[in-house]
Design an enzyme around this catalytic site. Structure first.
Site, PDB file in Angstrom:
ATOM      1  N   ASP A 469     -38.434  43.180 -23.962  1.00 43.72           N
ATOM      2  CA  ASP A 469     -39.004  43.535 -22.402  1.00 43.72           C
ATOM      3  C   ASP A 469     -40.152  42.768 -22.261  1.00 43.72           C
ATOM      4  O   ASP A 469     -40.793  41.951 -23.197  1.00 43.72           O
ATOM      5  CB  ASP A 469     -39.213  44.778 -22.188  1.00 43.72           C
ATOM      6  CG  ASP A 469     -40.459  45.507 -22.910  1.00 43.72           C
ATOM      7  OD1 ASP A 469     -41.129  44.445 -23.665  1.00 43.72           O
ATOM      8  OD2 ASP A 469     -40.446  46.570 -22.568  1.00 43.72           O
ATOM      9  N   ASN A 477     -46.145  43.071 -10.601  1.00 40.24           N
ATOM     10  CA  ASN A 477     -45.770  43.934  -9.205  1.00 40.24           C
ATOM     11  C   ASN A 477     -47.104  44.280  -8.788  1.00 40.24           C
ATOM     12  O   ASN A 477     -47.184  44.084  -7.492  1.00 40.24           O
ATOM     13  CB  ASN A 477     -44.997  45.118  -9.761  1.00 40.24           C
ATOM     14  CG  ASN A 477     -43.442  44.497  -9.965  1.00 40.24           C
ATOM     15  OD1 ASN A 477     -42.974  43.795  -9.492  1.00 40.24           O
ATOM     16  ND2 ASN A 477     -42.802  45.459 -10.889  1.00 40.24           N
ATOM     17  N   ASP A 486     -39.663  39.832  -9.464  1.00 42.34           N
ATOM     18  CA  ASP A 486     -38.458  39.403  -9.324  1.00 42.34           C
ATOM     19  C   ASP A 486     -38.463  37.847  -9.849  1.00 42.34           C
ATOM     20  O   ASP A 486     -37.487  37.535 -10.571  1.00 42.34           O
ATOM     21  CB  ASP A 486     -37.862  39.577  -8.005  1.00 42.34           C
ATOM     22  CG  ASP A 486     -37.417  40.961  -7.596  1.00 42.34           C
ATOM     23  OD1 ASP A 486     -37.436  41.868  -8.329  1.00 42.34           O
ATOM     24  OD2 ASP A 486     -37.369  41.105  -6.342  1.00 42.34           O
ATOM     25  N   GLU A 512     -37.629  45.672 -16.634  1.00 45.08           N
ATOM     26  CA  GLU A 512     -37.963  44.378 -17.414  1.00 45.08           C
ATOM     27  C   GLU A 512     -37.313  44.030 -18.426  1.00 45.08           C
ATOM     28  O   GLU A 512     -37.837  43.572 -19.357  1.00 45.08           O
ATOM     29  CB  GLU A 512     -39.410  44.287 -17.141  1.00 45.08           C
ATOM     30  CG  GLU A 512     -40.041  45.187 -18.188  1.00 45.08           C
ATOM     31  CD  GLU A 512     -40.395  46.561 -17.671  1.00 45.08           C
ATOM     32  OE1 GLU A 512     -41.226  47.318 -18.142  1.00 45.08           O
ATOM     33  OE2 GLU A 512     -39.598  46.971 -16.592  1.00 45.08           O
TER      34      GLU A 512
END
Length: 602
Positions: A469, A477, A486, A512
């Site tokens: 990840d 974010n 994104d 993620e």
């Protein structure tokens, strides 16, 4: 000629009405223009007077609201004076007066603004003295005089224009009162003349038609009708009567031809009936094939319907597998046994040539490589769509001429069904992809992992799994917004797709977190490849919305399958996940190999 005269009168009346209406509209436009000039002039001087009143109220009460009112009224007065100049551009004398009014309004506005400025600075006495000079009253007297001259001239123009409009209206009234009855009279005269000229030829033609209906085929219409249209109609009728007479004389000869044609039609009807039955049967087959969802359902439909369409001919249907470039069997019927491994496209002459290939007796043509040597008669029909190989229909027997129609329609239906089946698989591909990254989704990962574990148990080949990840993903974010997050996920997905092998299955596990299934790779080999990917991702620079999002790093946990793990893949996933968490604890941005024995619960 009467119609021409009538048309001329109507055109003249319409032209006169149109001309008068246009002129009246223009007159009304000028009247409205004069009204606008009068209104604008009055509004401009009213605004100027209101400005004076507002200024006096400000000087007397010291209330700033009066000053604001005065400023607004001054601006409105100036705007009205400028508009008045524009409105009178069509009239030189009025335009000169408007320009003079604008100059006077401007002078008075400047005087008022000077007094207002003194008052705003607290010099109310000086402002009162400025007003008491009488210059403002003198300017307003000049403005009133010039506005009065302009209004008087404009009212005279308006009255003149209203008189012109009234005259036009009277002209239109008399045109309607006189022209309408005269036109109606001419129309009535024209209609009566036209009826009279039509009645006589029609009666003559009806009489001849009655004779023809009574059996007198020699009756003809006289062509002297005093009308070119009726004369052409009479000539056409006479020609038709001549052809009818000729047709009656040929009737005897036609009866024999009709009898022969009837026999041909009977034969054609029988053929069409048989084809209709075949089409109905194939329609049912096509409907079921279009509804089939699996290869097994499609094979069952083929086995049921094809023997009914081509009875007593064993056969098999092969579909083209694009990934393996092989024709693999889908269904076989009539007791025919086929090799489940299939065959390559170049082993079939029908696919090579793109058309039917058949052998009706030994030595009559080349035998396809996929056909057994003992076969001395067979038929291969290629299934194509848009020039692309879809499959091949193999029949062990001879397809007679009367069955060629059945075979043609059958292959078209099967090809269409195979294409539809392939499209349905394409749609399924869309359901197993993550829409954001384009990677396989978790559902596909779980299905693929289960299949790979079954294959490993059968073959003994190695199988590795990677869980990874994005480090500190929440930061993207929180600092830049979810669009930035994104963008990071998409950049990471693109990099992983370009770095891993074609045989590796890259999936988005969720959020993620990503998963890579690596068939045929040991944990050590996979860790080496993963470290290259890790380094490449750490060098990425991602931009979003004109901003650089900062460094991206990832942590990886790598493990390999062993037979002590659960067959559903859950243990393999947990082991790789443990490696991922160990990489996180050890500082992130690293690759950790986790063994089954190292997995500690909790």
């Amino acid at each position: 000629m009467l119609c021409v005269a009538l048309g001329g009168v109507l055109a003249l009346l319409a032209a006169l009405l149109l001309d008068q209406s246009t002129q009246m509209r223009n007159s009304l436009v000028w009247v409205a223009h004069s009204s606008e000039v009068l209104k604008t002039a009055n509004q401009s001087i009213n605004h100027l007077r209101a400005a004076e009143s507002g200024l006096r109220g400000y000087i007397i009460t010291h209330d700033p609201a009066f000053a604001e009112t005065a400023n607004g009224e001054i601006a409105a007065s100036r705007k009205g004076a400028a508009a008045l100049v524009q409105l009178t551009m069509d009239n030189a004398s009025q335009n000169d007066r408007s320009r003079e009014i604008r100059t006077l309004v401007e002078a008075r506005a400047i005087s008022l603004e000077q007094s207002a400025s003194l008052a705003r600075s607290g010099q109310f006495k000086a402002a009162e003295d400025n007003i008491a000079t009488g210059r403002g009253r003198y300017l307003m007297t000049l403005v009133d005089a010039r506005v009065g001259d302009l209004l008087g001239e404009e009212r005279a123009l308006s009255a003149s224009r209203m008189g012109t409009a009234s005259s036009r209206l009277d002209a239109i009234f008399w045109l309607v009162v006189v022209g309408t009855p005269a036109t109606m009279l001419l129309v009535l005269i024209a209609c009566m003349g036209l009826i009279r000229r039509i009645r006589e030829p029609v009666e003559a033609m009806m009489a001849v038609m009655g004779q023809l209906g009574s059996g007198d085929r020699s009756a003809r219409i006289a062509t002297d009708m005093r009308s070119r249209e009726f004369e052409r109609l009479a000539l056409g009728y006479n020609a038709m009567a001549d052809e009818l007479a000729q047709a009656v004389s040929d009737q005897v000869h036609s009866e024999e031809r009709l009898r022969l044609t009837n026999l041909e039609l009977s034969h054609t009807a029988e053929v069409l009936r048989e084809r209709g039955e075949v089409i109905e049967l194939l329609g049912g087959m096509a409907h079921r094939m279009q509804a089939a969802r699996t290869d097994e359902e499609l094979a069952a439909i083929i086995r049921v319907f094809v023997p009914r369409v081509l009875p007593d001919i064993p056969g098999a249907l092969y579909a083209h597998n694009n990934s393996r470039n092989l024709l693999v069997p889908i269904a076989a019927w009539g007791g025919l046994e086929v090799d489940p491994a299939g065959f390559a496209p170049d082993q079939c002459w029908a696919l090579r040539r793109g058309q039917s290939h058949f052998v009706i007796e030994p030595g009559s043509d080349i035998v396809c490589a996929h056909v057994a040597d003992a076969t001395d008669h067979y038929h291969c029909e290629p299934l194509l769509a848009g020039g692309e190989v879809i499959g091949v229909l193999y029949l062990k027997g001879v397809v007679e001429a009367e069955n060629r129609f059945r075979l043609t329609v059958l292959t078209e239906n099967i090809a269409s069904a195979l294409v539809n089946h392939r499209l349905q698989r394409g749609l399924r591909e869309q359901t197993i992809r993550d829409p954001l990254t384009g990677l396989f989704n978790r559902r596909y990962m779980e299905e693929t992992l289960a299949l790979e574990i079954v294959r490993v148990l059968r073959s003994g080949d190695p199988l590795s799994l990677v869980m990874c990840d994005v480090d500190h993903f929440k930061r993207f974010n929180d600092e830049f917004g979810h669009d930035a997050g994104d963008a990071v996920l998409q950049a990471v997905a693109v990099e992983m797709r370009s770095r891993f092998r074609d045989g590796d299955v890259i999936c988005r596990f969720g959020g993620e977190e990503f998963t890579i299934i690596a068939p045929g790779s040991t944990a050590a080999d996979m860790a080496a490849r993963v470290d290259v990917v890790r380094q490449a991702i750490s060098e990425l620079t991602v931009h979003q919305g004109g901003r650089t999002l900062g460094a991206i790093t990832m942590s990886f946990g790598v493990t390999a399958w062993d037979n002590s793990m659960e067959r559903d893949g859950s243990t393999l996933i947990k082991t790789a996940d443990a490696g991922l968490y160990r990489a996180k604890r050890e500082g992130r941005n690293r690759v950790v190999i986790e063994q089954r024995a190292d997995l500690v619960p909790g």
